[in-house]
Enzyme design. Sequence first.
Site, PDB file in Angstrom:
ATOM      1  N   ARG A   9       0.876   7.885   5.887  1.00 32.52           N
ATOM      2  CA  ARG A   9      -0.028   7.045   6.672  1.00 32.52           C
ATOM      3  C   ARG A   9      -1.430   7.645   6.714  1.00 32.52           C
ATOM      4  O   ARG A   9      -2.424   6.911   6.771  1.00 32.52           O
ATOM      5  CB  ARG A   9       0.535   6.833   8.079  1.00 32.52           C
ATOM      6  N   SER A  18       0.829  -1.206   0.000  1.00 33.37           N
ATOM      7  CA  SER A  18       0.000   0.000   0.000  1.00 33.37           C
ATOM      8  C   SER A  18       0.861   1.254   0.000  1.00 33.37           C
ATOM      9  O   SER A  18       0.609   2.202  -0.770  1.00 33.37           O
ATOM     10  CB  SER A  18      -0.921   0.006   1.219  1.00 33.37           C
ATOM     11  N   HIS A  25      -2.930   6.611   3.522  1.00 35.08           N
ATOM     12  CA  HIS A  25      -3.224   5.179   3.642  1.00 35.08           C
ATOM     13  C   HIS A  25      -4.501   4.952   4.447  1.00 35.08           C
ATOM     14  O   HIS A  25      -5.317   4.076   4.121  1.00 35.08           O
ATOM     15  CB  HIS A  25      -2.033   4.491   4.316  1.00 35.08           C
TER      16      HIS A  25
END
Length: 219
Positions: free
Chosen positions: A46, A19, A49
């Site tokens: 992040r 990812s 994500h």
Amino acid sequence: MMDPMQQITAQGRNIEENSFAIIDTEMAHLYGGHQYNKDQWPVVRRAIHTTGDFEFSQLFKFSDNAMESGLSAIRHHCPIITDVTMITSGLSPRRLAQHGNQAHCFISDETVIANAIKTGGTRAVDAMRHARDLGLLDGAIVAIGNAPTALFEVLRMVQAGEVQPALIIGIPVGFVKAVESKQALIEQQQVSYIASLGRKGGSPLVVSTLHALMIEASK
């Protein structure tokens, strides 16, 4: 011995790593890269994500020493003070334990509720005052994901010299004073901050930011 900062299973690690690789590739080829340095990018990546939203590559703002202040605080066992229990519930106990950090939320404390009812204010404001009275805000990471009133109150306490957190993570979501509270955070110069501008925000982004900091602090 397994690194407690890593995913437990090989498949989980592989999915996360893939990812992040996709995010890096699309950021470079579809969006022309990003504005963040190597220390800041793990926080923003992040967040992307967590949300699937590349707009956060334009919204996150860091004070000059935000990452240094946050990582140092975590390594020195700082408390983490949040505005809602969704944040404390979302934090990994393994990651918190790595440096002996404890997360606190006082939004449902009986004293906080009673004071808020008495004054007609918000529980979020009284929760921050309660944390101050317990001596938990100095050197802490204050993490706000939902309540602009909490962020405004912490900034007031900082300006008044009542407290000095190590870092404020200000990412409240919403339509009433959320934008203004984050703007006030980035305009002050007394405390380090990580903020995400605009109406977008919320508990998941605060959790992802704290997890990124805890992971980087263990490297």
